[in-house]
Design an enzyme around this catalytic site. Structure first.
Site, mmCIF file in Angstrom:
data_model
loop_
_atom_site.group_PDB
_atom_site.id
_atom_site.type_symbol
_atom_site.label_atom_id
_atom_site.label_comp_id
_atom_site.label_asym_id
_atom_site.label_seq_id
_atom_site.Cartn_x
_atom_site.Cartn_y
_atom_site.Cartn_z
ATOM 1 N N GLU A 10 3.882 -3.224 8.038
ATOM 2 C CA GLU A 10 5.458 -2.815 7.247
ATOM 3 C C GLU A 10 7.124 -3.467 7.339
ATOM 4 O OE1 GLU A 10 4.121 1.044 6.518
ATOM 5 O OE2 GLU A 10 6.719 1.353 5.556
ATOM 6 N N LYS B 76 -3.582 1.300 9.841
ATOM 7 C CA LYS B 76 -2.413 2.808 10.646
ATOM 8 C C LYS B 76 -3.173 4.262 11.399
ATOM 9 C CE LYS B 76 1.390 1.900 7.920
ATOM 10 N NZ LYS B 76 2.244 2.763 6.589
ATOM 11 N N GLU C 42 -4.010 8.614 -5.486
ATOM 12 C CA GLU C 42 -4.039 7.656 -4.811
ATOM 13 C C GLU C 42 -4.553 6.735 -5.467
ATOM 14 O OE1 GLU C 42 -1.646 7.315 -2.187
ATOM 15 O OE2 GLU C 42 -1.801 9.253 -0.926
ATOM 16 N N ARG D 3 5.106 -3.853 2.134
ATOM 17 C CA ARG D 3 3.467 -1.997 2.498
ATOM 18 C C ARG D 3 4.375 -1.203 2.134
ATOM 19 N NH1 ARG D 3 -0.897 -1.871 6.973
ATOM 20 N NH2 ARG D 3 -1.226 1.030 5.974
ATOM 21 N N HIS E 204 6.309 13.867 0.513
ATOM 22 C CA HIS E 204 6.505 14.285 2.025
ATOM 23 C C HIS E 204 7.782 15.757 2.409
ATOM 24 C CE1 HIS E 204 5.136 10.367 3.763
ATOM 25 N NE2 HIS E 204 4.397 11.345 3.604
ATOM 26 N N ASN F 256 3.967 3.580 -1.083
ATOM 27 C CA ASN F 256 4.715 4.757 -0.762
ATOM 28 C C ASN F 256 5.276 5.492 -1.750
ATOM 29 O OD1 ASN F 256 4.090 5.292 2.099
ATOM 30 N ND2 ASN F 256 5.470 3.734 2.856
ATOM 31 N N LYS G 274 -4.905 -2.401 -2.073
ATOM 32 C CA LYS G 274 -4.694 -2.315 -0.891
ATOM 33 C C LYS G 274 -4.628 -3.605 0.059
ATOM 34 C CE LYS G 274 -3.294 1.094 2.976
ATOM 35 N NZ LYS G 274 -3.165 2.294 3.153
ATOM 36 N N HIS H 49 5.951 9.386 -2.147
ATOM 37 C CA HIS H 49 5.559 10.033 -0.840
ATOM 38 C C HIS H 49 6.668 10.173 -0.734
ATOM 39 C CE1 HIS H 49 1.403 8.402 -1.433
ATOM 40 N NE2 HIS H 49 1.300 8.369 -0.486
ATOM 41 N N ARG I 23 -7.548 0.094 26.639
ATOM 42 C CA ARG I 23 -6.542 -0.922 25.974
ATOM 43 C C ARG I 23 -7.028 -0.754 24.795
ATOM 44 N NH1 ARG I 23 -5.170 -2.847 31.022
ATOM 45 N NH2 ARG I 23 -3.655 -1.948 32.013
ATOM 46 N N HIS J 130 -2.284 16.821 0.082
ATOM 47 C CA HIS J 130 -1.253 15.162 -0.117
ATOM 48 C C HIS J 130 -1.064 14.771 -1.123
ATOM 49 C CE1 HIS J 130 1.256 12.488 0.997
ATOM 50 N NE2 HIS J 130 -0.113 11.353 1.099
#
Ligand code: GLY
Length: 371
Positions: free
Chosen positions: A247, A153, A195, A252, A263, A256, A237, A259, A131, A276
């Protein structure tokens, strides 16, 4: 607010301020010899460390493991194949089994050494075992240093669904050593610069101007310029994550920028055709064109962004773009609300906003402006 930078002669620390889950991002050069002391200082009671690393950085991870042995009773180390396929349930399960076999318990610490794939995977392993156990990120790609290793993340992919299973699990320490850049392939390094430039556009106009003045030095990995770029990116960041960790407020989501287009480019070009950051660079161009069409920003923003991306050797067009294939992918993006296209769009250098209900016709035009 929520983050700060303490600079020493050849190292600095950015703090991600999340109350009792706050942590330092240490940015240094030739810093392996200081890693064990930093771990000991940050974690206090280091008994058992489990190093999960990318096969591409065997030597780097081996050196760190030797250092950790100075402060931990036991150190286990495992290598994971490079590349996105490692972010799988199968790999996740095998790492959990490995931890069990190594006798891991709640006091153990998982240390991820590698790029975004390893950070996401090892982070989710750390979030899940017993956990949740403590976690340290040692990013070895530029993209991981300025983005994926910071902010908690973690996750893995399901077939056809990237990052679909995961958890927010903040590290206790992020250890950035710019020396890792020495062996990073040129294309991967350049891809990470997308980035870096993103932070200038979304959050920090004076940083963007710094990048414009130092573009060639950045491409050449000039140590001081590189370190400054990483520090400022991490600072942006950290600030954004400190304001909206999970988010939920929308803040946040500004990370993106570019992005949603990226994507769709990655998915329709076939994952792996573009790195990427390359897709993000093209996506930022499309987003800036969309913003101009909607009257949100001046054309000069796109001109400055185009020049900087080009000076940093990043792609600014995607000749193979299949507009009609990209749109359905964009409709499935996590930022789509009730079937309406939403985008992070710039209003000026250093500032973006979330724009909802964008007409697909404008999106098509923005894509076509960069083919
Ligand atoms: N890379 C986007 C985020 O961390 O939220």
């Amino acid at each position: 607010m929520n983050s700060n930078l303490i600079t020493g002669q050849d190292e600095s620390t950015v703090t991600v301020d999340l109350g009792d889950r706050s942590y330092p991002i240490h940015v240094g050069t030739e810093a392996t010899g200081r890693f064990a002391a930093a771990l000991d200082h940050t974690l206090g009671d280091l008994t058992h460390a489990l190093v999960i690393h990318d096969a591409a950085v065997d030597n780097w991870a081996g050196d760190l493991a030797r250092e950790i042995r100075n402060v931990a009773n036991r150190v286990d180390i495992v290598s994971v194949a490079s590349g996105e396929p490692s972010k799988s349930i199968k790999q996740f399960e095998s790492l959990l089994d490995w931890m069990l076999q190594c006798g891991a318990d709640r006091r153990s610490v998982v240390i991820a050494v590698g790029g975004g794939v390893i950070g996401d995977l090892a982070g989710f392993v750390a979030a899940s075992f017993a956990r949740g156990v403590r976690f340290v990120q040692v990013p070895t790609t530029l993209l991981a240093m300025v983005d994926s290793s910071v902010g908690g993340k973690t996750g893995i992919n399901l077939t056809g669904a990237k990052n679909m299973v995961g958890a927010f699990w903040q590290p206790h320490l992020v250890w950035v050593d710019t020396s890792a850049m020495k062996t990073l392939p040129h294309r991967s390094y350049i891809s990470g610069l997308a980035e870096v430039i993103k932070y200038g556009v979304i959050d920090d106009a004076s940083f963007f101007a710094d990048l414009e003045s130092n573009a060639q030095a950045l491409v050449d990995r000039e140590p001081n310029v590189l370190r400054h770029a990483i520090e400022q990116s991490c600072l942006s960041k950290a600030r954004v994550v400190g304001e909206d960790e999970r988010e939920t407020s929308g803040r946040r989501a500004i990370l993106n920028y570019g992005h949603t287009f990226a994507h769709a480019i990655e998915a329709t070009a076939g994952y792996g055709a573009l790195l990427h950051g390359e897709a993000v660079a093209i996506g930022m161009q499309m987003a800036a064109s969309l913003a101009i069409q909607l009257g949100l920003c001046e054309p000069s923003l796109l001109e400055r962004q185009t020049k900087l991306l080009s000076q940093c050797q990043l792609p600014i067009t995607f000749p193979d773009a299949d507009v009609e294939a990209m749109l359905p992918v964009m409709m499935r993006d996590k930022k789509v609300a009730h079937g309406k296209l939403r985008f992070i769009l710039p209003t000026k250098i250093g500032s973006v906003e979330l724009v909802g209900d964008v007409d697909p016709a404008h999106v098509r035009t923005a894509i076509k402006a960069h083919v």
